[in-house]
Design a protein around this motif. Structure first.
Motif, PDB file in Angstrom:
ATOM      1  N   SER A  79       5.628  14.521  -0.993  1.00  0.00           N
ATOM      2  CA  SER A  79       6.790  13.638  -0.809  1.00  0.00           C
ATOM      3  C   SER A  79       6.631  12.469  -1.766  1.00  0.00           C
ATOM      4  CB  SER A  79       6.843  13.101   0.628  1.00  0.00           C
ATOM      5  OG  SER A  79       5.830  12.110   0.809  1.00  0.00           O
ATOM      6  N   LYS A  80       7.670  11.651  -1.861  1.00  0.00           N
ATOM      7  CA  LYS A  80       7.478  10.363  -2.514  1.00  0.00           C
ATOM      8  C   LYS A  80       6.488   9.563  -1.672  1.00  0.00           C
ATOM      9  CE  LYS A  80      11.839   9.798  -4.908  1.00  0.00           C
ATOM     10  NZ  LYS A  80      13.074   8.994  -5.057  1.00  0.00           N
ATOM     11  N   PRO A  81       5.754   8.642  -2.276  1.00  0.00           N
ATOM     12  CA  PRO A  81       4.813   7.884  -1.445  1.00  0.00           C
ATOM     13  C   PRO A  81       5.530   6.986  -0.439  1.00  0.00           C
ATOM     14  CG  PRO A  81       4.936   6.988  -3.672  1.00  0.00           C
ATOM     15  CD  PRO A  81       5.673   8.275  -3.700  1.00  0.00           C
ATOM     16  N   VAL A  82       4.933   6.869   0.728  1.00  0.00           N
ATOM     17  CA  VAL A  82       5.366   5.891   1.721  1.00  0.00           C
ATOM     18  C   VAL A  82       4.793   4.540   1.295  1.00  0.00           C
ATOM     19  CG1 VAL A  82       5.055   5.143   4.106  1.00  0.00           C
ATOM     20  CG2 VAL A  82       5.426   7.583   3.571  1.00  0.00           C
ATOM     21  N   MET A 104       0.866  -1.181   0.000  1.00  0.00           N
ATOM     22  CA  MET A 104       0.000   0.000   0.000  1.00  0.00           C
ATOM     23  C   MET A 104       0.899   1.226   0.000  1.00  0.00           C
ATOM     24  SD  MET A 104      -1.631  -0.119   3.857  1.00  0.00           S
ATOM     25  CE  MET A 104      -2.174  -1.823   3.874  1.00  0.00           C
ATOM     26  N   LYS A 105       0.408   2.302  -0.606  1.00  0.00           N
ATOM     27  CA  LYS A 105       1.208   3.521  -0.707  1.00  0.00           C
ATOM     28  C   LYS A 105       0.352   4.703  -0.302  1.00  0.00           C
ATOM     29  CE  LYS A 105       2.557   2.795  -5.450  1.00  0.00           C
ATOM     30  NZ  LYS A 105       3.400   3.407  -6.496  1.00  0.00           N
ATOM     31  N   ALA A 106       1.011   5.684   0.316  1.00  0.00           N
ATOM     32  CA  ALA A 106       0.292   6.906   0.669  1.00  0.00           C
ATOM     33  C   ALA A 106       1.219   8.105   0.567  1.00  0.00           C
ATOM     34  CB  ALA A 106      -0.264   6.811   2.092  1.00  0.00           C
ATOM     35  N   ALA A 107       0.632   9.251   0.302  1.00  0.00           N
ATOM     36  CA  ALA A 107       1.361  10.518   0.342  1.00  0.00           C
ATOM     37  C   ALA A 107       0.356  11.622   0.620  1.00  0.00           C
ATOM     38  CB  ALA A 107       2.089  10.783  -0.974  1.00  0.00           C
ATOM     39  N   VAL A 108       0.876  12.739   1.131  1.00  0.00           N
ATOM     40  CA  VAL A 108       0.058  13.945   1.251  1.00  0.00           C
ATOM     41  C   VAL A 108       0.091  14.665  -0.089  1.00  0.00           C
ATOM     42  CG1 VAL A 108      -0.240  16.154   2.423  1.00  0.00           C
ATOM     43  CG2 VAL A 108       0.546  14.146   3.715  1.00  0.00           C
ATOM     44  N   VAL A 109      -1.078  15.089  -0.542  1.00  0.00           N
ATOM     45  CA  VAL A 109      -1.218  15.757  -1.837  1.00  0.00           C
ATOM     46  C   VAL A 109      -1.877  17.103  -1.585  1.00  0.00           C
ATOM     47  CG1 VAL A 109      -2.307  15.568  -4.115  1.00  0.00           C
ATOM     48  CG2 VAL A 109      -1.433  13.507  -2.988  1.00  0.00           C
TER      49      VAL A 109
END
Lengths: 330, 330
Positions: free
Chosen positions: B30-33, B17-22
């Protein structure tokens, strides 16, 4: 004082046009006024006939223009819905680039909505017809051709190029093996499911029929010129096996069209309208069974397959519904 | 003080799973976590991993929760989008009936949007990707399977049963002659156009190839286990005729899928995303040509066929976009 909640809906076809005043609750205040379209007399006269049909509809409702909040006009394509233009429809020749919406709006000084005729019929069934309790629905209209309309959350899917819901030209077979459609392409749903093509398929099936003796074949031999989809459905209802095959195939093809709209817009209700729905529940349940067999399992468990309830009034009622949406700023 | 215009987008897949603030302008901070999903460890741990991925994404952006207006989570189906539930997705086994939306909303005390992963990717491309100047678009995602999403006027067509835009299971051939799909049905677009099926078709074409000597066939003989869609496309780019046939057929099948969405929703732009788009313009133009040849003439004159621009970021960016829609009350 609140604005009047009455709308004129006008449905323009290649042969006739019809209009009536419809209340904000979707109830027509009279039988529709019907006038001949006479497209061959030219678009100037056509526009004037539209205005006259609207005037007579207001009179037929016992009202005056002051009682009308807005007007809705539906026409067959090709069209530019956003621009309010009839472009170049095959059954309104020789009309071209007719500014329907602006003409009507100026003639009456009323907000005027403009819509594709099949979309308007779909909206009519969505608003007060077979899908009036649904959030989303797709209509297939079965006539000489196959038309369609898609409504989601009280909005018509018009399409960017006014081709939303052109479901007759949804392809159900590959172009190399599909039946030839009147549009020039192959494999379109219309090439299988229109009344014209039901008759055509019946003739083909008859030519290679090896089943039991068929009254339909006898009828055809004696009445070639009066061999219609209606006759085929009547023979099927009486148990004729050849006729049953033709009708069963028809249900299968229509179900494939329904499966395609399930995989794209996944509606709550799929409505079939037009002449063939006179066949009744046994035909509906055939379509329903094929949808369950060939559609995506999860949505087909719940999707409702039903027949239209407004008949040929759906177009003008839906056009009035579009006028109501416009007046409400939607 | 105005509410913060930052949104967390989380895209949950079967493996990671990936997440980032947009930001409100669609820019990731940032790059996705990325964290492993490990569905086999159960859904309680899965929900906690989602929350941890979100926390780390906020930290990676150098922000605190106070800076976040809303959160968006995208997951693969089966799901109930309106209820915020993962139902029973094949690639998140053994999860069942997981209340994703409410769990995340309660864990962070933020408005939380929930969406299908392919729909979220489509919304990402619509919002700030390949279709950012369009009013309506359809995305086909080409991977192991074929997914899709439909966006019209800034709204996702979710479908009544969360199956809107299930374009991999749009049928392009009749069930009696169509290729077998992994879903159990026959004739689905996915059975022709997914990477898995490009490879499968190449093997079949190879077995009956009567054309000139093919490097692709030589490669296959030596590297059966490393025979991928990518290898096939590379050989096609180098002019191998067998590979070119496979790629050309792929473009044809994808175009038939595009023609079906033109006849239903008639979008302004059709976007193809996923591994195959690395092939570039020559592949895009093949699809485009087949759409013009087999689609409805009027809309296909103007519809834009293009490739996705956000790559694998489309999912979390789109999920953040859904959070933004929610925060704006849409």
């Amino acid at each position: 004082m609140a604005a009047p909640e009455n709308y004129v809906g006008l449905d323009v076809g290649g042969t006739t046009m019809k209009a009536a005043v419809v209340t904000g609750a979707g109830v027509p205040l009279s039988k529709p006024v019907v006038m001949d379209t006479n497209p061959e007399r030219g678009q100037e006269e056509g526009l004037e006939t539209m205005c006259e049909t609207i005037r007579r509809a207001v009179a037929a409702a016992g009202l005056t223009l002051a009682d009308i909040a807005a007007i809705g006009v539906a026409t067959p394509g090709l069209m530019d819905i956003k621009a309010g233009l009839i472009l170049d429809p095959p059954n309104l020749k020789p009309w071209k680039n007719v500014p329907v919406r602006d003409h009507v709006a100026q003639a009456f000084g009323k907000p005027t909505a403009y819509q594709n005729d099949a979309n308007a019929a779909a909206y009519g069934e969505f608003w007060v017809g077979a899908a009036s309790d649904a959030r989303s629905m797709v209509l297939f209209t079965l006539g000489t051709g196959v038309g369609g309309g898609i409504i989601i959350d009280d909005r018509i899917i018009e399409g960017e190029h006014s081709h939303g819901g052109e479901l007759g030209h949804l392809r159900i077979a590959m172009p190399d093996t599909g039946r030839q459609c009147g549009c020039g392409a192959r494999g379109c749903l219309e090439a299988y499911g229109s009344a014209t093509n039901v008759v055509r398929r019946a003739r083909e099936d008859m030519a290679c029929w090896r089943g039991p003796a068929s009254k339909l074949r006898n009828y055809y031999t004696a009445n070639d010129e009066d061999f219609t989809a209606k006759v085929i459905f009547q023979h099927a209802a009486e148990g004729d096996e050849l006729a049953l095959k033709v009708v069963d195939d028809t249900a299968y093809y229509l179900a494939l069209g329904a499966c395609a709209v399930i995989a794209t817009v996944d509606p709550q209700v799929i409505v079939f309208g037009g002449g063939m729905v006179a066949a009744g529940e046994w035909f509906r349940s055939k379509i329903d069974n094929y949808v369950k067999r060939f559609g995506l399992p999860f949505p087909t468990k719940s999707v409702k397959i039903t027949f239209a309830s407004l008949g040929s009034d759906a177009g003008f009622i839906g056009a009035a519904g579009c006028a109501r949406l416009l007046a409400r700023g939607k």
